[in-house]
Write an enzyme that holds these catalytic residues in place. Structure first.
Site, PDB file in Angstrom:
ATOM      1  N   LYS A   1       0.853  -1.189   0.000  1.00 13.46           N
ATOM      2  CA  LYS A   1       0.000   0.000   0.000  1.00 13.46           C
ATOM      3  C   LYS A   1       0.891   1.243   0.000  1.00 13.46           C
ATOM      4  CE  LYS A   1      -3.969   2.065   2.477  1.00 13.46           C
ATOM      5  NZ  LYS A   1      -4.906   1.938   3.611  1.00 13.46           N
TER       6      LYS A   1
ATOM      7  N   SER B   1      -9.941   2.220   2.776  1.00 11.86           N
ATOM      8  CA  SER B   1      -9.006   2.928   1.931  1.00 11.86           C
ATOM      9  C   SER B   1      -8.017   2.027   1.187  1.00 11.86           C
ATOM     10  CB  SER B   1      -8.218   3.914   2.786  1.00 11.86           C
ATOM     11  OG  SER B   1      -7.383   3.231   3.702  1.00 11.86           O
TER      12      SER B   1
ATOM     13  N   SER C   1     -10.428  -0.088   6.929  1.00 15.49           N
ATOM     14  CA  SER C   1      -9.777   0.060   5.617  1.00 15.49           C
ATOM     15  C   SER C   1      -9.101  -1.193   5.069  1.00 15.49           C
ATOM     16  CB  SER C   1      -8.746   1.181   5.675  1.00 15.49           C
ATOM     17  OG  SER C   1      -9.377   2.436   5.605  1.00 15.49           O
TER      18      SER C   1
END
Lengths: 484, 482
Positions: free
Chosen positions: A76, A151, A175
């Site tokens: 990420k 997210s 998330s």
């Protein structure tokens, strides 16, 4: 090759069926040809990946390869990676090349894993749909009109579309679990303090936690074996022994006490999602688990509490992005105030600004006691509810999200409904507990995630419970049609 | 109207830890800009603070030294504000739960009495970097070497009633932190700085007047001047029927005036909240007691001991114990020569005077305790007179000798300063003086006793100061009266 799990790939590498370079090339090619449809990567580090793969092959040839040696992973874009753009999904950090590696990145490097690139995400991890990214929305591999969740939407989409065997995510209010649910993969948010936050760009420091996003619970265990542990650079990481998370995967479900919070099955939950969850629970009953209704009476306080604490912390955490030392700086600032106002005004998107404003307001003189202090008190109540419940049950189950993935643009003008898509996940962060989402079925072709919540540091138990489900079902094996 | 001055001080003391309060970077002063700022000090995305326990020990020592409550649980808060030399845009400090609670110190007033000044609290925090405005055309340079240096902010009660009291308080705090060894107290380098809150109220009124805060004053002299000039300014306003504005003011030492820095309207709302990156600091009663055992003898106790054990006057004992370096120096010399009074006279006299004249701190005095011991021993055994000793001392001060106790002897030998104690040699000189001054001899013998001083002077002069003055006196009396 791309449909194999980490465990299978690792065995293949060890048996010499393919090399890490071949494996890495396979995934790089998939990203190259397929990610145009998804936008799941912000940066692809092909050269660096092949270099790492070469080293991993050499290491294996020298006879000292661990389980993750040579396995390609996606990271990420919230984790600082030395020499690589680390944008956090924001224009503000678009020019930022990190001069250091996050602890998590260090650990994967040491394990011999290969980094394919950095995945797309909601700007500074603020969002539930991946629509707030400066780099554009990510599409859901199951239906490209739909969001992948957020997210960690880029990581979830990449793993679901087999553009990477596994990825990292971070979870502040859901998330990891909500996008895992929307994309039909396995996602684990560990106990707060289990994984180091050093080098992971902070959204809400008291809630943020990194974890694995994988196809299977077994792969999540293999990833967590690398990620977990106390870090002297993170005072909030906990000095708790790290077990081998694969050791108890095959423990029996016989007599397992599962708690169902009645509040999670009331208003707001989509009926067809509820049905999927119910049938998943029946699987557990078949395996000998006992299901018990419990109550988490303060569940309704979780979202409002979170939307005081998280914005308050983020308003302070994001202040360092001021255009002075790194990141976006406006053209020709007239003076210092102009530099601050325009750099931040241009660098941050609307959702980030909204949360900075809310947090700044909540912390202001005269409002601090009414908002922040009160939110800390309700946070304690929420935590107490879980502790109480865990006196009677081993694991709590429920939906990971109230619906399947919604469409891109559907909720962008309705932030409150968007915030409510994290209603089942947020309380877990407030209480610092470990939580998972595992594929449990489909509604109209879209995946539904079952959420598992455990006691503090009970990751091994959650992984065991998830793994047993995956021995009985094949929801986690389903591949979106365009990415087979 | 008669006005009463009310002053409270906030003193920032840089704690002398090797590394910064939340990072491993060095705290050494004077390095090239930004060479002692690591990823944490630069406030890069993703970095986290880790607390340096050494700052806790030092803060607890201070708290114990001022009789304060030590809070077994204290919490770091974030103080949010934007400024280029504040890399995270917040300062980590302690607002709600400071490490040190209420305590006090006693200060000495000019009339010889003592006054107790309350210490409200003391808390740990990090320093900011520095903005450099010189050498940058239309730009500001930022040096983050100082960012993250540990500070202890010591807040007093508004107990002081004059600039002199404020200075006495500041000196006492300075003395205590130097005794404890928790700070070098170096004011030029900014290791000891002061903000003063000053207000006036009509005598007899309980309620405080509106205060102005004078920022960042970094010398004892400037504190006194700044406060006095601020008192005058406020008095002028109040006397002419105006009202004082609550604001932060800066003292300009060149113009000797204070002027506003920022007014209340522009004041920041710092949005303090507990720093979620740091755990509460917890220290047990046992750990506090263990730190208490490491406390050195403090100035008040040392002063009392000097009076009791060594028979020094209160004035001398106080003067010797303000500065720990001076007190240690004194004790070393005193023990070596076994003469408390003589050591005190020399150190408070010649040694202090020459240091002051040269603007030196006691610790930088070029004559060390061994050297002074060697010198004083030679006075005691009559090798040299007190007057000659001053000459030897000055030679040492200007760098002669090797820094050892034997220096006095070497210098005395080299310069031929050894006192003449040989009766025959003194008599020879006396005889010559008598022969050269027949008129004065006659006057003396006719009863003008005071002239003995003249003869002593002549003999000392003829001996270049080396004749033993006692012997000279005795022999002169004998010869003149015979």
């Amino acid at each position: 090759m791309h449909n194999k799990t980490i465990a299978e790939l690792s065995a293949g590498l060890e048996a010499g069926e393919f090399s890490s370079v071949e494996l890495t090339q396979c995934y790089l090619e998939r990203i190259n040809s397929l990610d145009e449809q998804l936008n799941s990567f912000i940066t692809v580090t092909a050269e660096r990946a092949l270099e790492q793969a070469k080293n991993a092959d050499a290491q294996r040839a020298a006879g000292n390869a661990g389980i993750l040696n040579g396995i390609p992973l996606a990271q990420k874009d919230i984790f600082c990676t030395k020499g690589v753009k680390t944008s956090c999904g924001s224009r503000m950090l678009d020019p930022f090349i990190s001069p250091y590696d996050a602890t998590t990145i260090n650990k994967f490097n040491d394990s011999g894993a290969v980094m394919l690139g950095k995945t797309n995400m909601d700007e500074f991890a603020m969002g539930s749909s991946n629509e707030t990214s400066w780099y554009g929305p990510v599409k859901n591999p199951w239906k490209q009109d739909a969001v992948p969740g957020g997210s960690s939407g880029g990581s979830a989409a990449a793993v679901a579309a087999r553009l990477a065997p596994a990825a990292t995510g971070t979870d502040t209010g859901g998330s990891i679990r909500q996008p895992a649910s929307f994309c039909g993969i396995t996602g684990l948010k560990p106990t707060y303090g289990r994984v180091s936050r050093y080098g992971m760009i902070a959204f809400a420091s008291s809630l943020d936690q990194a974890g694995p996003m994988t196809r299977t619970a077994e792969d999540a265990a293999l990833m967590l074996n690398v990620m977990a542990g106390m870090d002297p650079r993170d005072s909030t990481s906990v000095d708790e022994a790290v077990p081998d998370y694969t050791a108890n995967l095959n423990d029996s479900m016989q007599g397992l006490k599962i708690g169902l919070p009645k509040e999670y099955f009331s208003q707001g939950l989509d009926d067809s999602v509820a049905k999927v969850i119910e049938s998943a629970l029946q699987e557990y009953e078949k395996m000998g688990a006992v299901i018990k209704e419990i109550s988490l009476p303060t569940s309704n306080l979780a979202v409002p509490t979170y939307y005081i604490i998280a914005p308050s912390e983020c308003s302070s955490n994001l202040s360092r992005m001021d255009g002075v030392r790194y990141g976006h700086r406006c053209e020709d600032p007239k003076d210092l105030n102009d530099l601050y106002i325009r750099s931040r005004g241009e660098g941050f998107g609307p959702e980030v600004k909204r949360r900075i404003l809310v947090g700044t307001y909540a912390l202001s003189e005269g409002f601090y006691d009414a908002y922040y202090v009160k939110a800390q008190k309700t946070r304690r109540l929420i935590s107490n509810d879980f502790n109480q419940a865990f006196n009677d049950v081993d694991v709590i189950m429920g939906p990971a999200a109230p619906s399947t993935a919604f469409n891109i643009g559907e909720l962008t003008d309705d932030p409150i409904t968007m915030y409510l898509s994290d209603i089942y996940t947020i309380a877990v962060n407030l209480a610092g507990l470990p939580g998972m989402s595992i594929p449990a079925g489909f509604v109209n072709g879209m995946p539904v995630g079952l959420q598992l919540i455990g006691k503090h540091f009970a990751e091994a138990k959650l992984l065991n419970v998830a793994h047993q489900f995956q021995q009985q079902t094949d929801w986690h094996m389903k591949v979106p049609a365009s990415f087979k | 109207m008669q006005w009463e001055v009310v002053i409270g001080l906030e003193i920032h003391v840089q704690l002398s830890t090797k590394s910064k309060i939340f990072s491993g970077a060095s705290t050494a002063y004077g390095a090239e800009p930004n060479t002692q700022a690591c990823t944490v000090d630069l406030g890069l995305p993703g970095v986290l603070p880790v607390f340096n326990g050494e700052a806790l020990n030092k803060s607890v020592m201070f708290g114990l030294a001022v009789g304060a409550q030590i809070n077994e649980r204290s919490v770091f808060d974030r103080k949010n504000y934007f400024y280029p030399d504040s890399p995270k845009a917040y300062q980590i400090s302690q607002l709600y739960y400071p490490i040190v609670g209420e305590g006090y110190i006693d200060i000495d007033l000019e009339d010889g009495s003592q006054k107790r000044i309350g210490v409200t609290r003391a808390h740990m925090e990090e320093d900011a970097g520095k903005s450099l405005h010189e050498n940058f055309h239309k730009q500001t340079g930022i040096d983050l070497n100082r960012a993250g240096t540990p500070l202890l902010e010591i807040v007093s009660e508004p107990d002081m009633r004059s600039a002199k009291e404020a200075v006495a308080y500041m000196r006492k705090i300075h003395s205590i932190v130097r005794y404890l060894g928790i700070s070098d107290g170096n004011m030029q380098e900014g290791s000891f700085r002061c903000d003063a809150n000053v207000s006036l109220r009509p005598i007899g009124q309980e309620e405080f007047g509106t205060r102005a805060e004078l920022k960042n004053i970094n010398s004892f002299r400037f504190v006194e001047k700044a406060i006095n000039v601020e008192i005058e300014r406020q008095m002028d306003i109040l006397e002419s029927g105006g009202s004082v504005t609550q604001e932060t003011r800066l003292y300009d030492s060149q113009k000797n005036e204070t002027r506003p820095m920022r007014s209340k309207e522009e004041a920041n709302d710092y949005r303090y909240f507990p720093d979620p990156d740091l755990l509460p600091i917890v220290i047990s009663a046992e750990e506090i007691e263990a730190i208490r055992k490491t406390l050195p003898e403090l100035p008040d106790a040392k002063c009392a001991r000097f009076m009791q054990q060594l028979g020094l006057s209160e004035k001398d004992a106080k003067a010797l114990t303000v500065d720990r370096d001076m007190a240690d120096y004194y004790e070393q010399v005193q023990q070596a020569i076994g003469d408390a009074k003589m050591a005190a006279n020399w150190i408070l006299g010649d040694v202090a005077a020459i240091n002051n004249k040269n603007g030196l701190e006691f610790k930088d005095c070029p004559v060390n305790a061994e050297q002074l011991t060697g010198l004083l021993k030679r006075i005691k055994d009559n090798t040299i007179s007190g007057k000659i000793a001053k000459e030897v001392f000055e030679a040492m001060f200007s760098g002669e000798g090797s820094g050892s106790e034997g220096d006095a002897d070497t210098i005395i030998d080299k310069k031929g300063l050894k006192q003449i104690t040989d009766t025959g040699a003194i008599e020879t000189i006396i005889d010559r003086v008598i022969a050269d001054n027949p008129g004065q001899v006659a006057e003396f013998q006719s009863g003008k006793d005071k002239l003995i001083g003249f003869f002593v002077g002549q003999v000392m002069k003829a001996s270049k100061g080396k004749a033993n003055p006692g012997q000279v006196n005795q022999l002169l009396q004998k010869k003149l009266r015979s």
